[in-house]
Write a protein that holds these residues in place. Structure first.
Motif, short mmCIF file in Angstrom:
data_model
loop_
_atom_site.label_atom_id
_atom_site.label_comp_id
_atom_site.label_asym_id
_atom_site.label_seq_id
_atom_site.Cartn_x
_atom_site.Cartn_y
_atom_site.Cartn_z
N ARG A 79 -18.76 -17.62 -39.05
CA ARG A 79 -19.63 -18.87 -38.26
C ARG A 79 -18.93 -20.53 -38.95
O ARG A 79 -19.02 -21.18 -38.38
CB ARG A 79 -21.15 -18.76 -38.88
CG ARG A 79 -22.01 -19.18 -37.89
CD ARG A 79 -23.31 -18.53 -38.07
NE ARG A 79 -23.85 -18.63 -39.24
CZ ARG A 79 -24.25 -19.85 -39.75
NH1 ARG A 79 -24.35 -20.75 -38.96
NH2 ARG A 79 -24.68 -19.76 -41.12
N ASP A 80 -18.71 -20.21 -40.25
CA ASP A 80 -18.22 -21.22 -41.18
C ASP A 80 -17.36 -20.80 -42.21
O ASP A 80 -17.59 -20.03 -43.21
CB ASP A 80 -19.56 -22.26 -41.71
CG ASP A 80 -19.21 -23.40 -42.19
OD1 ASP A 80 -18.11 -23.73 -42.62
OD2 ASP A 80 -20.26 -24.20 -41.94
N ASP A 118 -29.70 -30.21 -44.25
CA ASP A 118 -29.55 -28.89 -43.92
C ASP A 118 -30.72 -27.99 -44.66
O ASP A 118 -30.96 -28.08 -45.71
CB ASP A 118 -28.07 -28.36 -44.35
CG ASP A 118 -27.92 -27.08 -43.89
OD1 ASP A 118 -26.83 -27.09 -43.16
OD2 ASP A 118 -28.70 -26.02 -44.33
N VAL A 152 -31.08 -20.19 -36.45
CA VAL A 152 -29.59 -19.85 -36.34
C VAL A 152 -29.29 -18.82 -35.03
O VAL A 152 -28.37 -19.29 -34.59
CB VAL A 152 -29.01 -19.25 -37.57
CG1 VAL A 152 -27.58 -19.13 -37.58
CG2 VAL A 152 -29.32 -20.35 -38.94
N SER A 173 -27.42 -23.14 -35.66
CA SER A 173 -27.02 -24.02 -36.45
C SER A 173 -28.37 -24.32 -37.54
O SER A 173 -29.50 -23.70 -36.99
CB SER A 173 -27.14 -25.44 -35.96
OG SER A 173 -27.13 -26.40 -36.98
N ALA A 179 -31.38 -29.08 -35.66
CA ALA A 179 -31.74 -27.98 -34.77
C ALA A 179 -33.12 -27.64 -35.01
O ALA A 179 -33.73 -26.91 -34.07
CB ALA A 179 -30.83 -26.71 -35.40
#
Lengths: 501, 152
Positions: free
Chosen positions: A159-160, A306, A359, A364, A369
């Protein structure tokens, strides 16, 4: 049958250790998940039975391979580790059913047997650290759980890609911590010639020399790194942010708590508060670090954009509460620390699970989000707000119980400033949780971009375990006999062994 | 072998004479009481103690007939005791600890190298500076230098 029952203490470690390679052999898809879920429930049953037995019949001592301690490895279960075992296995039993959809969307399907294998090994390691009565065995299990956690964090790379650098940082710092820990154990072994914890305690009595002091310092720094004590927390925010959501929910609720438990075990069951260097370490190192961690990490959490990273910093702050409780050096402080270990596991698990739901649907965990989430995913929003309230310490949740015990202990020990800082830090927690709550309830959903568009609430397979954990948050907030009673009895036992005040 | 040895294991240090046996038992205890002492030294002590015993009477109180044994039997007893003390034990624990630490170290290195390979796949580099710059861009949308200028 009684033969089998006498083997129960070893089951929480043996079952996941054997189940893990079997999960690896299964075909990809639902099979490894179902297998891991089943095993986690069996482990939970075994741990609940252990807690029940210890609460009724007292200390359980299990000799591995029937080799008598101090030469053989002993599993020694008293109330303190029975409580932590119950927490870790309980969180695992909730996370596994929850994980299926989340993992399917975040991890390559071909990796799913590997994923569940690593999760089971991680559980075996954490339970092993908790259950064992042998100092070197702690190191081995600590490394078993850490190595699998590094791999699990790195699996977030799909994902990242920053998960990779986060995992590498975690690996380097975690290994430094483990090395320090094993050096400390080596020094203690040199001073005493034994590795069994109960035996170490007997032999260390009255030995206040440089070797023991150095061993103590190495162990505190090593476990401090694993527990993310404030100046050594740098691995934690990135690792928690980029790990797959289900992994974050699991390790945030268990790994650092187990490290705190190890600290408690070493402070009270191996060393004792009678040592002059112990009270110095409490007063000049652990207490200030705990207080600074509580306030600074909470403040940092307020400014994150975040949500997952915000919760990670909040975890660092909560470790501060536990350190505060431990370093008061009183029975009440120890009770508060153990209660908070248990309660924080429950609430942080629930918080990260609700982030995992977001998520899954929105892809996100950035603040955007969460805008307008109250209308888009009401069940998830409710879960986040309830467990957030628990984190702040609202009445009727586990948070209040933790704070109550902690404040009582701090004022009881004459640490007025610490008591006020606990309240201040809770107010800061109200700010960062309130900020997210405001985004979820009052702001409109994003009108354009990736996050726009209709969104369903999370599937039932995730909502049910998450709400089960929130029910636990409220149940243990109203019914404090279990946690408070067990923790206070456990603290009693530890204090009696430790010979403290 | 005379019946003085009935029920006594050949390797049993307690087959030494009573005084020696006490000393040997004391030495064995000191394995715990004096952790700094090397096990071999303790065993040598046990051997000395066994040799130094003035009487070679191997009989326990329940072996009345053994008291009448000949000097030959006593000689056997000394031999057996000396033989028992000759068995030198090393403490295996430090070796095991180091071996475990090595295994853990190898496993950690393997995981670390695997991560380095994955980093190289994902970023195309393993230079720390470039990795940090790439992460910085991912987080703030611009390389570190530009954001610093924008801030200045």
């Amino acid at each position: 049958m009684s033969q089998l029952l006498s083997q129960v203490p070893v089951l929480p470690v043996i079952m996941p250790l054997i189940a893990a390679p079997l999960a690896l052999l299964m075909p990809k898809g639902r099979a490894p998940w179902a297998w891991a879920t089943l095993v986690s429930w069996l482990i939970f049953a075994a741990c609940a039975a252990l807690l029940h037995n210890v609460a009724n019949a007292g200390l359980i001592s299990y000799h591995l391979g029937d080799w008598a301690p101090p030469l053989g490895i002993e599993y020694r279960i008293d109330l303190a580790n029975a409580l932590v075992l119950f927490l870790v296995s309980g969180i695992a039993a909730v996370i596994f059913p929850f994980a299926y959809d989340s993992v399917r969307s975040e991890i390559d399907e071909r990796q799913s047997p590997l994923f569940y294998c690593a999760m089971l090994i991680c559980i075996a390691g954490l339970l092993g650290v908790t259950i064992t009565g042998d100092a070197f065995n702690v190191f081995v299990f600590l490394e078993i759980s850490s190595l699998s956690t590094y791999a699990l964090v790195a699996m977030g790379a799909r994902r990242d890609r920053r998960a990779l650098t986060a995992a590498f940082n975690y690996l380097v710092m975690g290994t430094i911590g483990a090395t320090f820990f094993v050096i400390g154990i080596g020094l203690l072994y040199q001073a005493t010639g034994t590795l069994n914890m109960a035996d170490l305690h007997v032999r260390l009595a009255g030995q206040e020399n440089r070797v023991v002091e150095a061993g103590f310092a190495f162990i505190v720094v090593g476990i401090g790194l694993k527990a993310a004590m404030l100046p050594m927390h740098l691995w934690l925010p990135n690792a928690y942010t980029y790990a797959p959501s289900a992994v974050t929910a699991f390790i945030a609720a268990t790994a650092t708590k187990v490290a705190i438990y190890v600290l408690v075990r070493f402070f009270y069951s191996i060393f004792s508060p009678d040592f002059a260097f112990m009270s110095a370490a409490f007063a000049y190192v652990l207490l200030p670090l705990g207080l600074i961690g509580m306030v600074v990490a909470s403040l940092v959490a307020v400014f994150q954009d975040d949500v997952k990273r915000m919760l990670a910093y909040s975890s660092v702050a909560q470790i501060g509460y536990m350190l505060l409780g431990v370093s008061l050096g009183t029975k009440e402080g120890l009770t508060a620390a153990l209660v908070h270990v248990f309660n924080h596991g429950l609430m942080k698990g629930a918080l990260f699970m609700s982030v995992a739901c977001v998520v899954l649907r929105l892809g996100s965990h950035a603040n955007e989000a969460f805008h307008g989430l109250g209308r888009r995913m009401p069940a998830t929003t409710g879960a986040f707000i309830l467990s957030g309230l628990a984190l702040v310490g609202a009445p009727g949740t586990v948070g209040l119980i933790s704070k109550w015990f902690l404040l009582k202990a701090a004022f009881g020990a004459g640490q007025w400033a610490a008591g006020f800082l606990v309240v201040a830090s809770s107010l800061i927690a109200l700010i960062y949780i309130g900020r997210v709550a405001e985004m979820m309830l009052l702001r409109p959903p994003p009108a354009e971009g990736k996050l726009a568009g209709p969104v369903k609430d999370a599937p039932l397979s995730m909502l049910v375990p998450m709400w089960a954990l929130i029910a636990a948050n409220i149940y243990f907030g109203l019914q404090t006999d279990l946690t408070g009673g067990i923790a206070s009895a456990a603290a009693d036992v530890l204090m009696t062994i430790g010979g403290g005040r | 072998m005379s019946n003085a040895f009935a029920g006594v294991k050949p390797n049993d240090i307690t087959a030494a004479p009573p005084e020696g046996a006490d000393a040997a038992a004391g030495a064995a205890d000191s394995l715990h009481a004096e952790p700094g002492k090397i096990a071999n030294d303790i065993l040598r002590e046990a051997k000395d103690a066994a040799g130094a015993g003035p009487s070679f009477d191997v009989a326990g109180p329940d072996h009345a007939d053994a008291a009448t044994q000949t000097a030959d039997a006593a000689g056997h007893a000394v031999e057996a005791a000396a033989h028992a003390a000759d068995v030198i034990y090393t403490n295996p624990l430090p070796h095991v600890l180091i071996l475990t630490a090595i295994v853990v170290g190898v496993a950690t290195t393997a995981v670390g190298l695997a991560l380095a390979v994955r980093v190289r796949e994902a970023y195309g580099t393993i230079e720390e500076d470039e990795l940090e710059a790439a992460d910085h861009i991912a987080e703030f949308g611009a390389p570190p230098a530009e954001t610093a200028e924008a801030g200045a």
